[in-house]
Design an enzyme around this catalytic site. Structure first.
Site, PDB file in Angstrom:
ATOM      1  CD  GLN A 238      -2.898  -1.137   2.369  1.00 39.80           C
ATOM      2  OE1 GLN A 238      -4.061  -1.432   2.153  1.00 39.80           O
ATOM      3  NE2 GLN A 238      -2.493  -0.770   3.564  1.00 39.80           N
ATOM      4  CG  ASN A 267      -2.225   3.865   3.571  1.00 41.83           C
ATOM      5  OD1 ASN A 267      -2.455   2.791   4.116  1.00 41.83           O
ATOM      6  ND2 ASN A 267      -1.735   4.905   4.219  1.00 41.83           N
ATOM      7  CG  ASP A 293       1.774  -5.667  12.054  1.00 42.01           C
ATOM      8  OD1 ASP A 293       0.867  -5.332  11.286  1.00 42.01           O
ATOM      9  OD2 ASP A 293       1.787  -5.365  13.252  1.00 42.01           O
ATOM     10  CG  ASP A 406      -5.737  -6.292  16.646  1.00 40.66           C
ATOM     11  OD1 ASP A 406      -6.439  -5.422  17.198  1.00 40.66           O
ATOM     12  OD2 ASP A 406      -4.486  -6.270  16.717  1.00 40.66           O
ATOM     13  CG  HIS A 430       5.687  -5.657  15.987  1.00 41.54           C
ATOM     14  ND1 HIS A 430       5.643  -4.329  16.350  1.00 41.54           N
ATOM     15  CD2 HIS A 430       4.766  -5.799  14.990  1.00 41.54           C
ATOM     16  CE1 HIS A 430       4.749  -3.702  15.608  1.00 41.54           C
ATOM     17  NE2 HIS A 430       4.209  -4.559  14.769  1.00 41.54           N
TER      18      HIS A 430
END
Length: 671
Positions: A238, A267, A293, A406, A430
C-alpha cells in the site's frame, strides 16, 4: 524406553505398529539470531520456583516472585549450536529446553484439542542423561522420568495431558557425561495419522517498509519446510516504496516461485490490507489466512506450529503468535490480552502477568505466571492464523484503517462461538510500543473513533461503561498539555462516530490525508529533527515557585483540574513565551500534569527523531474544550440508538461484497 539409532526405526518402539505424527519440533536459533538463544534453551540447575508445601503459595513475597532472576551461572554456548535442530552439550554440563520456544505448552493442547497423551522423542549421540520435567499451573516443577543414553540413542517418553487443566508445561533437560553429548533432534508427537493440515495464504500488509518485507521473504525462502503448507505468500503493498523495486527482490521471488503474489492497492490502512488477505484466502480456496505485520522478523517455525495446533483444535479456532521486542529480543510484549468490558480497553487476563517480561532475566522455569494457561479475547494481527470457515461466517475486518481491528474481530468471533488462542512457542519480533506514542498525533483520531465503534458493537453496558467518561478525561489531558492537534483529531473522530457506520468504507482512504492536512495548522504537529531549529529556552518565572512537579493526588485532582483549566483559559500568554519556549522536555517527562504548568515548551517525540513546539493557545483550547464536551455528551445521549445502528450495519460493512467494491476502487483492475 530407548532404542539404538542403528536399529530399524519404526514409529512405535514397542512394536505395536502405532504411528505417530509431529506436533512441535524442537528448534534452535538461526545463526543470525543468536541474541535470542535464551528463548530456545538455557543452562543452570533444574530447580523451579519454591512453593509452600501447605497451601501451594509461592515462597517469597512482592513483585519479584512474578519473574525472579534466572539461577543460571553458566554461559550459554551459542557456538555449540550445530544447526536449527542440533546442538552439543559440553562435558558435565546441563542444557535445559524448558524455554519459550521448546517447552511443550501442555495445558493449551489439553484445553483446546482432543489429545490426552503426547510422546517426546529425543535422538542423541554420546553419553549422559535425558530428563523430562513438567509443571503445574502454579509453576511448580515436577520430575517425570530420566533415561540414560549411550552412543546413538533414540529416547521416547509417553506423557499424559490429563493433569494440565489450568496450566503447565512439559520440557526436557540434557546432561552430558564425561564427554560431550549431541542432541541430534527432538520432537513432540501425537499418536495416529496427522489430521488434514489444510493450506495457508500468508499475507503481509506493508506500507513503505520494503526492507522489512524483503527480509521476511528471504526468511521464508530460506526455510522451505516452514512453508510446505503455504499455498500463497501475498504481499499487499500500500506504499510508494514498492517491495518489488528493491534490490534483491528478483532473486527471492525466483526462490519462492509461484507461491509469491503482490497486490498493489491504495493505503487502506492495516484493516484494508488484512481484509484483502482474508478475502484472497477465501477466494483462492485456502483453509487459513495467516496475517502478518510488515515491521516484524518472524520465527519461521511458528508457521507449522500454528497450523499444527489449529488443525488439532476441537472446533475452528483463531490461533495467534506472541510478540517480542525487535530491539531487545528476549523481551515479551504480552502473554495474552482481553478487552476489559467496562473500560473497553486492552487488559491482562491475570493480575500477575508482566508486560515486557525478559526471558534473559527470568526463564520459564522461574516465572510462575507463565505456567498458568492464559485465555484471551483476541490476538494482535502481528501474527494471527484465522480459519477461512470463520471468515466466511463472520465476515472480514471492520473498515477502520488502523487500531482495534484485531480486537473487534476477536470479540466478534467469540460472540459467534469461535475462540482465540494466543499460542506459546509461536512468535515474531516486532518494533516495541516503547518506541511509539500513538495516543498523540494523527493516530489519536483512529484510537478514539475505533474504540467507540468497537464498544458500540460489543460493550455489554447500556451506555458503554466508562468509554465516554474516559474520552472526556483524555480530551482534558491533551488540552491542558497543549496537544491541540491531537485534541482536534479526537473531535473529528467523535463527529465521525455520530455520522454512523455507512460512511466507513468511503472515508477509508481519505481520512488520513484529511488529518495530515489539518495538522499543518498546529505547531505541536510539526516535528523538527534538529533541536537548534528552535529558539533557546527562557523561563521568566519557574512554575510552582521552583518546587518541581508532582501529579495531583486522587483527592486533589478535581480542584487542581478546575484551577488549571481556569488558568489556561483565562491567563494570557506572555510575549516571551510566544517567542521562545520555556523549556525543552524529554519524551518520558511529557506528562499532562507537568505540561499543564507551561505556556510554551519543546517536546521530543517517542522515536527520538525530533521534537515539536507546544504553545498554549487559550482561544483554541476554549473552542476545542467546548466542542469535545458537546460531542461526548451527544454520544452518551445517543448511545442506545447508535449501538443499534452500528450493530445492524455490521454484517454489511464487513461483507465480501462491500469490501470487494472498496478493493476494486483502490487497486488496479487486473488485481
Amino acid at each position: 524406553m530407548t532404542e539404538k539409532a542403528t536399529d530399524v526405526l519404526t514409529d512405535d518402539v514397542q512394536g505395536t505398529g502405532q504411528t505417530w505424527h509431529t506436533l512441535q519440533r524442537v528448534v534452535l536459533p538461526q545463526q543470525s539470531q543468536m541474541d535470542t538463544a535464551a528463548l530456545y534453551m538455557d543452562t543452570g540447575s533444574a530447580f523451579g520456583i519454591q512453593l509452600n508445601t501447605t497451601d501451594g503459595s509461592t515462597v517469597g513475597s512482592g513483585r519479584a516472585t512474578a519473574g525472579a532472576a534466572s539461577d543460571s551461572t553458566k554461559e550459554l554456548h551459542v557456538e555449540d549450536v550445530r544447526s536449527r535442530r542440533s546442538t552439543s552439550v559440553r562435558p558435565g554440563e546441563r542444557v535445559s529446553f524448558g524455554s519459550y520456544f521448546n517447552a511443550f505448552p501442555a495445558s493449551y493442547w489439553r484445553r483446546w484439542t482432543h489429545l490426552r497423551e503426547v510422546r517426546l522423542r529425543v535422538r542423541t549421540d554420546g553419553s549422559g542423561v535425558v530428563t523430562v520435567y513438567k509443571s503445574n499451573a502454579r509453576g511448580s516443577l515436577q520430575h517425570v522420568q530420566t533415561a540414560r543414553v549411550e552412543g546413538e540413542t533414540t529416547s521416547t517418553f509417553d506423557l499424559s495431558l490429563q493433569p494440565f487443566g489450568d496450566g503447565g508445561w512439559y520440557w526436557f533437560d540434557i546432561v552430558a557425561g564425561s564427554d560431550s553429548l549431541v542432541l541430534n533432534d527432538a520432537d513432540w508427537l501425537a499418536a495416529g495419522d496427522a489430521p488434514e493440515r489444510g493450506s495457508i495464504t500468508l499475507e503481509i500488509t506493508t506500507l513503505n517498509k520494503p526492507d522489512f518485507c524483503l527480509n521476511n521473504l528471504r526468511i521464508l525462502a530460506g526455510n522451505p519446510s516452514a512453508i510446505e503448507d503455504v499455498q500463497q505468500i501475498l504481499i499487499v503493498d500500500q506504499g510508494t516504496q514498492k517491495v518489488a523495486d528493491q534490490p534483491g527482490f528478483e532473486q527471492v521471488a525466483a526462490e519462492l516461485g509461484q507461491k509469491l503474489r503482490i497486490i498493489d492497492q491504495d493505503n487502506l490502512g492495516g484493516s484494508g490490507g488484512f481484509a484483502r488477505g482474508m478475502y484472497e484466502a477465501v477466494e483462492n480456496g485456502s483453509d487459513f489466512a495467516l496475517l502478518l505485520d510488515d515491521d516484524v522478523v518472524m520465527e519461521p517455525e511458528s508457521i507449522p506450529r500454528l497450523l499444527s495446533f489449529a488443525t488439532h483444535c476441537k472446533s475452528p479456532t483463531i490461533v495467534g503468535g506472541h510478540m517480542f521486542d525487535l530491539y531487545n529480543r528476549t523481551v515479551l510484549h504480552t502473554f495474552g490480552e482481553i478487552v476489559n468490558p467496562y473500560r473497553f480497553q486492552p487488559d491482562q487476563p491475570v493480575a500477575e502477568q508482566v508486560l515486557g517480561h525478559d526471558f534473559a532475566r527470568a526463564n520459564l522455569r522461574h516465572t510462575p505466571w507463565l505456567h498458568r494457561r492464559i485465555d484471551v479475547d483476541y490476538n494482535g494481527w502481528w501474527m494471527c492464523l484465522i480459519p477461512t470457515t470463520v471468515i466466511r461466517d463472520i465476515g472480514l475486518s471492520l473498515p477502520i484503517f488502523i487500531k482495534w481491528d484485531d480486537a473487534e474481530y476477536g470479540l466478534r468471533a467469540k460472540k459467534a462461538g469461535y475462540p482465540t488462542v494466543s499460542m506459546p512457542g509461536a512468535a515474531v519480533w516486532h518494533v516495541s510500543w516503547i518506541d511509539k506514542d500513538d495516543m498523540v498525533g494523527w493516530q489519536a483520531y483512529f484510537h478514539t473513533r475505533n474504540r467507540m465503534v468497537a464498544a458500540l458493537l460489543h460493550s455489554p453496558y447500556e451506555r458503554g461503561g466508562r468509554v465516554v467518561r474516559e474520552s472526556g478525561y483524555s480530551d482534558i489531558k491533551h488540552l491542558v498539555s497543549m496537544q491541540y492537534h491531537t485534541a482536534r483529531g479526537r473531535v473529528m473522530a467523535m463527529r465521525d462516530v455520530l455520522k454512523g457506520p455507512d460512511q466507513l468504507h468511503a472515508i477509508l482512504a481519505t481520512k488520513l490525508p484529511e488529518i495530515r492536512t489539518m495538522a499543518k495548522g498546529y505547531s505541536d504537529a510539526q516535528v523538527q529533527s534538529d533541536p537548534d531549529t528552535f529558539p533557546t529556552p527562557k523561563m521568566d518565572k519557574p512554575p510552582r515557585n521552583g518546587q518541581g512537579f508532582r501529579a495531583p493526588s486522587y483527592t486533589t485532582l478535581v480542584p487542581w483540574a478546575m484551577k488549571t483549566i481556569a488558568r489556561q483559559l483565562g491567563s494570557p500568554v506572555s510575549a516571551s513565551s510566544r517567542e521562545r519556549p520555556q523549556a525543552f522536555i524529554a519524551h518520558q517527562d511529557n506528562k499532562w500534569w507537568r505540561m499543564s504548568q507551561y505556556d510554551s515548551a519543546v517536546v521530543s517525540n517517542a522515536e527520538g527523531t525530533g521534537a515539536s513546539w507546544y504553545r498554549r493557545d487559550p482561544r483554541e483550547m476554549r473552542a476545542l474544550l467546548a466542542e469535545a464536551a458537546r460531542l461526548n455528551a451527544e454520544i452518551l445521549r445517543r448511545w442506545p440508538a447508535l449501538r443499534e445502528q452500528y450493530r445492524a450495519a455490521l454484517e454489511d460493512i464487513t461483507s465480501f461484497e462491500s469490501w470487494k467494491k472498496t478493493f476494486e476502487s483502490h487497486s488496479a483492475k487486473d488485481q
